[in-house]
Design a protein around this motif. Structure first.
Motif, short mmCIF file in Angstrom:
data_model
loop_
_atom_site.label_atom_id
_atom_site.label_comp_id
_atom_site.label_asym_id
_atom_site.label_seq_id
_atom_site.Cartn_x
_atom_site.Cartn_y
_atom_site.Cartn_z
N LEU A 146 -6.59 -9.57 5.35
CA LEU A 146 -6.09 -8.21 5.10
C LEU A 146 -5.23 -8.08 3.85
N GLN A 147 -5.25 -9.08 3.01
CA GLN A 147 -4.31 -9.08 1.89
C GLN A 147 -4.96 -9.46 0.56
N ASN A 197 -10.36 2.18 -5.35
CA ASN A 197 -9.09 2.71 -5.87
C ASN A 197 -7.88 2.05 -5.20
N ALA A 198 -8.03 1.67 -3.94
CA ALA A 198 -6.91 1.03 -3.25
C ALA A 198 -6.60 -0.33 -3.88
N PRO A 221 1.97 -18.37 7.44
CA PRO A 221 3.33 -18.19 6.96
C PRO A 221 4.28 -17.85 8.09
N THR A 264 -5.07 0.27 -7.23
CA THR A 264 -3.69 0.77 -7.15
C THR A 264 -2.69 -0.37 -7.01
N LEU A 309 3.62 -5.00 8.16
CA LEU A 309 2.75 -5.94 8.87
C LEU A 309 2.34 -5.39 10.23
N PHE A 367 -0.17 -2.98 1.76
CA PHE A 367 -0.52 -2.51 3.11
C PHE A 367 -1.57 -3.47 3.62
N LEU A 368 -1.71 -3.52 4.93
CA LEU A 368 -2.74 -4.38 5.51
C LEU A 368 -4.08 -3.65 5.48
N CYS A 369 -5.10 -4.27 4.96
CA CYS A 369 -6.43 -3.65 4.96
C CYS A 369 -7.50 -4.72 4.74
N ARG A 419 3.51 1.85 -13.56
CA ARG A 419 2.13 1.98 -14.07
C ARG A 419 2.09 2.80 -15.35
N SER A 440 0.56 -8.05 13.88
CA SER A 440 0.52 -9.05 12.81
C SER A 440 1.80 -9.85 12.77
N ALA A 445 6.51 -3.19 -6.06
CA ALA A 445 5.18 -3.57 -5.59
C ALA A 445 4.71 -2.58 -4.54
N GLY A 446 3.43 -2.61 -4.28
CA GLY A 446 2.86 -1.82 -3.20
C GLY A 446 1.96 -2.71 -2.37
N SER A 491 -10.84 0.57 -0.43
CA SER A 491 -11.58 1.32 -1.46
C SER A 491 -11.33 0.68 -2.83
C1 LIG Z 1 -6.69 -10.50 12.91
C2 LIG Z 1 -5.63 -10.62 11.91
C3 LIG Z 1 -4.30 -10.42 12.48
C4 LIG Z 1 -3.19 -10.49 11.81
C5 LIG Z 1 -3.15 -10.69 10.37
C6 LIG Z 1 -2.32 -11.81 10.05
C7 LIG Z 1 -1.59 -11.82 9.04
C8 LIG Z 1 -1.37 -10.64 8.15
C9 LIG Z 1 -1.71 -10.98 6.79
C10 LIG Z 1 -0.87 -11.40 5.97
C11 LIG Z 1 0.57 -11.29 6.19
C12 LIG Z 1 1.24 -12.53 5.76
C13 LIG Z 1 2.34 -12.49 5.14
C14 LIG Z 1 2.83 -11.18 4.57
C15 LIG Z 1 4.29 -11.05 4.78
C16 LIG Z 1 5.00 -10.17 4.17
C17 LIG Z 1 4.47 -9.26 3.15
C18 LIG Z 1 4.30 -9.98 1.85
C19 LIG Z 1 4.24 -9.39 0.73
C20 LIG Z 1 4.63 -8.03 0.61
C21 LIG Z 1 4.30 -7.45 -0.52
C22 LIG Z 1 4.70 -6.09 -0.82
O1 LIG Z 1 4.33 -5.58 -1.81
S1 LIG Z 1 5.69 -5.33 0.19
C23 LIG Z 1 5.97 -3.73 -0.55
C24 LIG Z 1 5.84 -2.77 0.49
N1 LIG Z 1 6.28 -1.49 -0.01
C25 LIG Z 1 5.42 -0.59 -0.45
O2 LIG Z 1 4.21 -0.76 -0.43
C26 LIG Z 1 6.03 0.67 -0.97
C27 LIG Z 1 5.19 1.29 -2.07
N2 LIG Z 1 3.87 1.63 -1.57
C28 LIG Z 1 3.22 2.81 -1.87
O3 LIG Z 1 3.73 3.61 -2.63
C29 LIG Z 1 1.87 3.07 -1.28
O4 LIG Z 1 1.75 2.41 -0.07
C30 LIG Z 1 0.72 2.63 -2.22
C31 LIG Z 1 0.77 1.13 -2.50
C32 LIG Z 1 -0.58 2.97 -1.54
C33 LIG Z 1 0.79 3.35 -3.56
O5 LIG Z 1 0.98 4.73 -3.40
P1 LIG Z 1 0.18 5.79 -4.34
O6 LIG Z 1 0.18 5.42 -5.74
O7 LIG Z 1 0.70 7.14 -3.96
O8 LIG Z 1 -1.32 5.62 -3.87
P2 LIG Z 1 -2.21 6.49 -2.87
O9 LIG Z 1 -2.80 7.59 -3.67
O10 LIG Z 1 -1.48 6.85 -1.64
O11 LIG Z 1 -3.33 5.44 -2.47
C34 LIG Z 1 -4.13 4.83 -3.47
C35 LIG Z 1 -5.37 4.28 -2.80
O12 LIG Z 1 -4.96 3.30 -1.82
C36 LIG Z 1 -5.49 3.70 -0.53
N3 LIG Z 1 -4.55 3.32 0.51
C37 LIG Z 1 -3.28 3.70 0.62
N4 LIG Z 1 -2.74 3.20 1.71
C38 LIG Z 1 -3.71 2.52 2.34
C39 LIG Z 1 -3.77 1.78 3.55
N5 LIG Z 1 -2.70 1.66 4.35
N6 LIG Z 1 -4.91 1.17 3.88
C40 LIG Z 1 -5.99 1.28 3.08
N7 LIG Z 1 -6.01 1.98 1.90
C41 LIG Z 1 -4.88 2.58 1.56
C42 LIG Z 1 -5.63 5.20 -0.63
O13 LIG Z 1 -6.54 5.68 0.33
C43 LIG Z 1 -6.10 5.36 -2.06
O14 LIG Z 1 -7.46 5.04 -2.17
P3 LIG Z 1 -8.61 6.21 -2.26
O15 LIG Z 1 -9.89 5.47 -2.43
O16 LIG Z 1 -8.55 6.95 -0.95
O17 LIG Z 1 -8.24 7.07 -3.41
#
Ligand SMILES: CC/C=C\C/C=C\C/C=C\C/C=C\C/C=C\C/C=C\C=C\C(=O)SCCNC(=O)CCNC(=O)[C@H](O)C(C)(C)COP(=O)(O)OP(=O)(O)OC[C@H]1O[C@@H](n2cnc3c(N)ncnc32)[C@H](O)[C@@H]1OP(=O)(O)O
Ligand code: NDP
Length: 348
Positions: free
Chosen positions: A181-182, A135-136, A309, A139, A227, A125-127, A95, A231, A122-123, A133
Motif C-alpha cells: 500500500l505504499q 495522478n495520485a 517496521p 501527487t 495507517l 495515504f494507504l492505497c 510543488r 494497519s 510530504a503527503g 490513480s
Molecule cells: C493487508 C495489509 C495490511 C496492512 C498493511 C501493512 C502495513 C502498511 C504499510 C506500510 C506502513 C508501514 C510503515 C508506515 C509508517 C508510517 C508512515 C510512514 C511514512 C509517512 C509518510 C508521510 O508522508 S506521512 C504525511 C501524512 N500527511 C499528509 O499526507 C498530509 C498532506 N496530505 C495531503 O494533502 C493529501 O492527502 C494529498 C497527499 C492527497 C495531497 O493533497 P492534494 O494535492 O489536495 O491532492 P488531491 O487532489 O486530494 O489528490 C490527488 C490525487 O490523489 C488521490 N488520492 C488522494 N487521497 C487518496 C487516498 N486516500 N487513496 C487513494 N488516492 C488518493 C486523489 O484521488 C487524486 O487522484 P485523482 O486521480 O482522483 O485526481
C-alpha cells in the motif's frame, strides 16, 4: 579528574497533539543554535512541528512553511510563546517553486540569514498500486520528491551557495524492504535518499551538508494516524508504541551543528532482535554497528533489515541519538568532555 560523562534519561511525556512539550530537559546547550535560522517545510504539524520546537529551544529562530497558513499561524504562536524565539509562518506549496522563492525572500528580509533547511513536507495515504490513480502517484512524487528538490534548490541559490548551510531531508524506512500500500511514498522517499547523496557531493564544496533522517512509524502523527487501526495493529503488534517525535532532538541537532565536513554520518542499523527496550537498542547500535562511512548521507533506519517496521520507542531514539553523537564526536553532549572509547555507551 574530569567528571565521568553520563547521558541523562529524562524522557518527555507522550502526546498525540501538536502542542509544545510541557517540560523539557536540554541534553545539549540551550545556546547551541543561538540566533541561527531554520526553514522547515511542513513545520506546522507532526514531526515538523516538533523539530521546530526542539531547534527553537536551542536558540534557533524558525520559518515554518506549508499550504495551510491558518494552521501555521496557530503553530507559530504556540512555538514562540513556549520557546521565546521567533517563528515566521509562510504559505508555501513545495510543488510551486515560485512560492518557495517568495518565502525565501521573506525569510531573508525578516531574519537576514538561513542556516538550516529541514525538508519535512510530504503527503501519504494507504492505497494498493492497482487502485492508485496516475495522478495520485504523481501527487505524492511531486510533494515529496519534487518538493524536496525545489526547496533545496531555491534555498541553495538564494543563500547556501554563498554562505553554506545544512539540509536535513526527512525520509522513511518503508521503501527499504517494500511495504504493501505504499508504492507511491516508498518510491518518493527512495528518490529523496538518492537526491541526498547527489546533492551532498555536488554542494559539499560550497559548505553545504545534506543528510537524511529516516524514521520508522512515529505515533501521534498524521502519518501514523493514516495507517488506520488495522494497519497499525499489523505494524505494531509486538511493540508498545510511544511517541517519539522528539527523536529529532539530539540527532538533528547533532547533524546540523556538529558534523564538521562534507562527509556526514551513517548510522546504518541492522536489527537482529526485537528492539523494544532501550537496552536492545544499545546493543543494536553499539559500536561498530554505528559507524562512519565515507557516504555523505545519514540514514537512521531503526527498522531496516526487519520483516516489518515497528514504531521506535522514545527511549530507543534517545539512546540511538546519543550513541550517534558520542561515537561520532567522541565527546559528551553538553560538556564537550572526551568520551573514552570503552565508555561510550553510558546511559543512566
Ligand atoms: C493487508 C495489509 C495490511 C496492512 C498493511 C501493512 C502495513 C502498511 C504499510 C506500510 C506502513 C508501514 C510503515 C508506515 C509508517 C508510517 C508512515 C510512514 C511514512 C509517512 C509518510 C508521510 O508522508 S506521512 C504525511 C501524512 N500527511 C499528509 O499526507 C498530509 C498532506 N496530505 C495531503 O494533502 C493529501 O492527502 C494529498 C497527499 C492527497 C495531497 O493533497 P492534494 O494535492 O489536495 O491532492 P488531491 O487532489 O486530494 O489528490 C490527488 C490525487 O490523489 C488521490 N488520492 C488522494 N487521497 C487518496 C487516498 N486516500 N487513496 C487513494 N488516492 C488518493 C486523489 O484521488 C487524486 O487522484 P485523482 O486521480 O482522483 O485526481
Ligand atoms: N509519521 C510517521 O510515522 C512518519 C513520517 N515520516 C515523514 O515525516 C514527515 C512528516 O510527517 P507527519 O508529521 O507524519 O505528517 P504531517 O501531515 O503532520 O506533516 C506533513 C506536512 O507537510 C505539509 N505539506 C503537505 N503537502 C505540502 C505541500 N504541497 N507544500 C507544502 N507543505 C505541504 C503539511 O502541511 P499543509 O497541509 O499545511 O500543507 C504538513 O504540515 C514526512 O516527510 C513523512 O514522510 C516518515 C516516516 C514515518
Amino acid at each position: 579528574m574530569a567528571e565521568k560523562p553520563q547521558l541523562v534519561n529524562n524522557s518527555p511525556e507522550d502526546t498525540e497533539t501538536d502542542e509544545c512539550m510541557s517540560t523539557y530537559t536540554h541534553i545539549y546547550s540551550p545556546d547551541l543554535l543561538i540566533d541561527q535560522v531554520a526553514f522547515i517545510t511542513g513545520g506546522g504539524s507532526g514531526i515538523g512541528f516538533r523539530i521546530a520546537e526542539v531547534l527553537m529551544r536551542h536558540g534557533c529562530d524558525t520559518v515554518i512553511a506549508s499550504r495551510n497558513l491558518e494552521k501555521l499561524t496557530e503553530a507559530a504562536k504556540k512555538l514562540s510563546s513556549t520557546t521565546g524565539r521567533r517563528c515566521l509562518p509562510i504559505a508555501v506549496d513545495v510543488r510551486q517553486p515560485e512560492t518557495i522563492s517568495a518565502a525565501m525572500d521573506e525569510t531573508l528580509k525578516t531574519f537576514g540569514r538561513v542556516d538550516i533547511l529541514i525538508n519535512n513536507a510530504a503527503g501519504n495515504f494507504l492505497c494498493p498500486a492497482t487502485s492508485l490513480s496516475f495522478n495520485a502517484f504523481k501527487t505524492v512524487m511531486e510533494i515529496d520528491t519534487m518538493g524536496t528538490f525545489n526547496t533545496s534548490k531555491v534555498v541553495y541559490d538564494k543563500w547556501f551557495k554563498d554562505h553554506g548551510g545544512s539540509i536535513v531531508n526527512i525520509s522513511a524506512t518503508l521503501g527499504y524492504r517494500g511495504q504493501a500500500l505504499q508504492v507511491h511514498a516508498g518510491s518518493a522517499k527512495a528518490a529523496n535518499d538518492a537526491m541526498t547523496r547527489h546533492l551532498a557531493v555536488e554542494w559539499g564544496p560550497s559548505g553545504v551538508r545534506v543528510n537524511t533522517v529516516a524514521p520508522g512509524p512515529i505515533s501521534g502523527t498524521e502519518g501514523y494516524r493514516r495507517l488506520g487501526k488495522t494497519s497499525r495493529v499489523c505494524v505494531c503488534s509486538l511493540t508498545v508504541v510511544s511517541l517519539c517525535l522528539s527523536f529529532s532532538l539530539s540527532l538533528l541537532l547533532f547533524q546540523v551543528v556538529h558534523t564538521p565536513s562534507q562527509q556526514g554520518f551513517s548510522a546504518a542499523s541492522r536489527c537482529r532482535e526485537p528492539a523494544i527496550r532501550p537496552r536492545s537498542h544499545m546493543r543494536f547500535f553499539s559500536w561498530p554497528a554505528v559507524r562512519l562511512h565515507t557516504s555523505p548521507a545519514l540514514y537512521w533506519s531503526p527498522t531496516e533489515g526487519r520483516g516489518s517496521p515497528r514504531p521506535m520507542t522514545w527511549n530507543g531514539c534517545w539512546v540511538l541519538s546519543h550513541l550517534a553523537l558520542q561515537n561520532y564526536e567522541q565527546t559528551a553532549p553538553h560538556t564537550g568532555v572526551p568520551v573514552p572509547e570503552d565508555e561510550r555507551l553510558l546511559v543512566t
